[in-house]
Design an enzyme around this catalytic site. Structure first.
Site, PDB file in Angstrom:
ATOM      1  N   PHE A   1       0.854  -1.188   0.000  1.00  0.00           N
ATOM      2  CA  PHE A   1       0.000   0.000   0.000  1.00  0.00           C
ATOM      3  C   PHE A   1       0.887   1.234   0.000  1.00  0.00           C
ATOM      4  O   PHE A   1       1.726   1.395   0.881  1.00  0.00           O
ATOM      5  CB  PHE A   1      -0.942   0.024   1.216  1.00  0.00           C
ATOM      6  CG  PHE A   1      -1.860   1.213   1.179  1.00  0.00           C
ATOM      7  CD1 PHE A   1      -2.994   1.215   0.383  1.00  0.00           C
ATOM      8  CD2 PHE A   1      -1.553   2.359   1.900  1.00  0.00           C
ATOM      9  CE1 PHE A   1      -3.820   2.331   0.315  1.00  0.00           C
ATOM     10  CE2 PHE A   1      -2.379   3.482   1.849  1.00  0.00           C
ATOM     11  CZ  PHE A   1      -3.509   3.461   1.053  1.00  0.00           C
TER      12      PHE A   1
ATOM     13  N   LYS B   1       2.805   9.443   8.554  1.00  0.00           N
ATOM     14  CA  LYS B   1       2.025   9.084   9.733  1.00  0.00           C
ATOM     15  C   LYS B   1       2.561   9.593  11.091  1.00  0.00           C
ATOM     16  O   LYS B   1       2.063  10.554  11.616  1.00  0.00           O
ATOM     17  CB  LYS B   1       1.806   7.578   9.775  1.00  0.00           C
ATOM     18  CG  LYS B   1       0.872   7.103   8.657  1.00  0.00           C
ATOM     19  CD  LYS B   1       0.345   5.709   8.897  1.00  0.00           C
ATOM     20  CE  LYS B   1      -0.827   5.388   7.996  1.00  0.00           C
ATOM     21  NZ  LYS B   1      -0.502   4.835   6.696  1.00  0.00           N
TER      22      LYS B   1
ATOM     23  N   ASP C   1       9.152   2.531   1.568  1.00  0.00           N
ATOM     24  CA  ASP C   1       7.985   3.249   2.074  1.00  0.00           C
ATOM     25  C   ASP C   1       7.871   2.930   3.561  1.00  0.00           C
ATOM     26  O   ASP C   1       7.382   1.877   3.955  1.00  0.00           O
ATOM     27  CB  ASP C   1       6.735   2.795   1.307  1.00  0.00           C
ATOM     28  CG  ASP C   1       5.464   3.467   1.837  1.00  0.00           C
ATOM     29  OD1 ASP C   1       5.509   4.079   2.912  1.00  0.00           O
ATOM     30  OD2 ASP C   1       4.426   3.358   1.150  1.00  0.00           O
TER      31      ASP C   1
HETATM   32  C1  LIG Z   1      -0.820   5.136   5.315  1.00  0.00           C
HETATM   33  C2  LIG Z   1       0.191   4.737   4.311  1.00  0.00           C
HETATM   34  C3  LIG Z   1       0.388   5.486   3.134  1.00  0.00           C
HETATM   35  C4  LIG Z   1      -0.489   6.648   2.749  1.00  0.00           C
HETATM   36  O1  LIG Z   1      -0.355   7.713   3.616  1.00  0.00           O
HETATM   37  P1  LIG Z   1      -1.402   8.942   3.539  1.00  0.00           P
HETATM   38  O2  LIG Z   1      -0.867   9.926   4.531  1.00  0.00           O
HETATM   39  O3  LIG Z   1      -2.743   8.396   3.876  1.00  0.00           O
HETATM   40  O4  LIG Z   1      -1.364   9.457   2.148  1.00  0.00           O
HETATM   41  C5  LIG Z   1       1.401   5.087   2.280  1.00  0.00           C
HETATM   42  N1  LIG Z   1       2.180   4.029   2.559  1.00  0.00           N
HETATM   43  C6  LIG Z   1       2.017   3.295   3.676  1.00  0.00           C
HETATM   44  C7  LIG Z   1       2.934   2.138   3.942  1.00  0.00           C
HETATM   45  C8  LIG Z   1       1.009   3.616   4.577  1.00  0.00           C
HETATM   46  O5  LIG Z   1       0.827   2.862   5.678  1.00  0.00           O
END
Ligand SMILES: *Cc1c(COP(=O)(O)O)cnc(C)c1O
Length: 394
Positions: free
Chosen positions: A138, A252, A223
């Site tokens: 994701f 986050k 990521d």
């Molecule tokens: C939550 C998340 C995102 C997206 O972050 P947003 O601030 O909602 O755009 C991207 N990558 C990972 C691994 C995430 O957990």
């Protein structure tokens, strides 16, 4: 107004993008949150791994108040003191030489993809723009990060998506190697998949990916939007695996509840960005960076991260013991304070049952109950959750 009235208004005025729990939360402190009727919950979701220092951590609140009195926004036409200080802290505590600030995880990943492509164009030679990503990953909800995301359910309906993101199975080094073509410029992955169900890769996998990238001259992009900021018991998640990336994205947990994202890179890669190649109006604003500075200072205090790792081990071994005893639990897994129970059946009734008992946990896919408590959670709070689970999973 009571909860029912607020929920009716919520449904009346907001776009129906979220399936929300029937809860109106109005106050938080540490691991605890309260709803509009004054009922208390222990929050094992932490706003989806955002409130890593707990709700309304006093140092973070103080930093925000102080900054709000001084200066909220000036734009990146000027040098910004809290932005410089937060960048310096991030560089001091990580592999990175340089930082770019934005406002969310998706935006950080967009930036990472743009940086990788412009770097490839300027310094790699050939026509290399593909970034290999993982099934079950994701990376966000913007068009490019959707294209990078390896989950059909979030991509469906938005095609055509931007090209250049082949997907391979997570944890499978051979498939990754086979997917490399003369157009590949990088590999992007999470060190533990979050939204994909809290998937911890096999031991040597991440080292293998790093080695493959080095051997084939590819950029390693991590990521760490969910795994960064102490979640795995190290400041950034990859530090626990001893690997060296070229680019890392954060968001986050970075602002302690305030919206902020960051793109970290080595000097070699960061030089591909020049004035005018990438920008953000709000990125690195004084308020968000003042919050971020307080978060990083707190988290890197002597002993804090070791404590996270210890609590994580304690929590995971208790969940594993539970998994052995309960027929409806298939597996307990995770790392640090990013933990999960995979159930034989749907996770929704377990999450609802926990909520009735005063605990918030969050799903990850259909059958996984995920626990992402504030890193400041106490053993006593973990024990309370464990006994509620024990009682419920009868
Ligand atoms: C939550 C998340 C995102 C997206 O972050 P947003 O601030 O909602 O755009 C991207 N990558 C990972 C691994 C995430 O957990």
């Amino acid at each position: 107004m009571d909860a029912r009235q607020w929920m009716a208004l919520s449904e009346r005025y907001l776009m129906p993008t979220y399936r929300r729990y029937p809860l109106v939360l109005v106050r938080g402190e540490g691991t605890r949150v309260w709803d509009v009727e004054g009922r208390e919950y222990l929050d094992f979701g932490a706003g989806i791994a955002v409130c890593n220092l707990g709700h309304c951590h006093p140092r973070v609140v103080e930093a925000i108040k102080e900054q709000a009195d001084r200066l909220l926004h000036v734009s990146n036409l000027y040098h910004i003191v809290p932005q410089i200080e937060l960048a310096r802290l991030l560089v001091e505590h990580t592999f990175a030489d340089r930082v770019f600030f934005c406002n969310s995880g998706a935006e950080a990943n967009e930036g990472a993809i743009k940086l990788a492509r412009i770097y490839a164009r300027r310094f790699m030679g050939g026509e290399r723009y593909e970034i290999i990503t993982m099934r079950g990953s994701f990376h966000g909800r913007t068009m490019v990060t959707l294209a990078a995301t390896g989950q059909e359910r979030v991509r469906k309906g938005f095609e055509p998506l931007p090209p250049g993101f082949p997907h391979v199975p997570y944890g499978d080094l051979e498939s990754l190697e086979r997917a490399i073509t003369p157009r590949t410029c990088g590999v992007m992955l999470e060190v533990v998949q979050g939204e994909g169900g809290v998937v911890v890769p096999p031991g040597e996998y991440l080292l293998g990916v790093e080695g493959l990238c080095r051997e084939r001259g590819l950029l390693l992009i991590l990521d760490e939007v969910q795994t960064g900021l102490g979640r795995l018991g190290t400041f950034l998640g990859h530090q626990a695996f001893g690997i060296n990336p070229h680019i890392v994205t954060l968001a986050k947990g970075l602002g302690g509840g305030v919206a902020i994202g960051a793109l970290l890179a080595t000097e070699e890669v960061a030089r591909a960005f020049q004035p005018g190649t990438h920008a953000s109006t709000f990125g690195g604003n004084p308020l968000a960076c003042a919050a971020g500075r307080a978060v990083v200072e707190e988290m890197t205090r002597e002993g804090f991260l070791e404590g996270v790792a210890r609590k994580g081990e304690y929590f995971l071994s208790a969940l594993k013991e539970l998994a052995c005893r309960k027929a409806m639990v298939k597996e307990a897994r995770g790392m640090g304070l990013m933990l999960a129970l995979e159930l034989e059946e749907g996770a929704a009734p377990v999450i609802a049952g926990l909520m009735e008992r005063g605990f918030l946990a969050i799903p990850s896919g259909d059958r996984v109950v995920r626990f992402l408590p504030p890193l400041t959670v106490t053993r006593e709070e973990i024990d309370l959750l464990l006994s509620a689970l024990d009682e419920m999973l009868e």
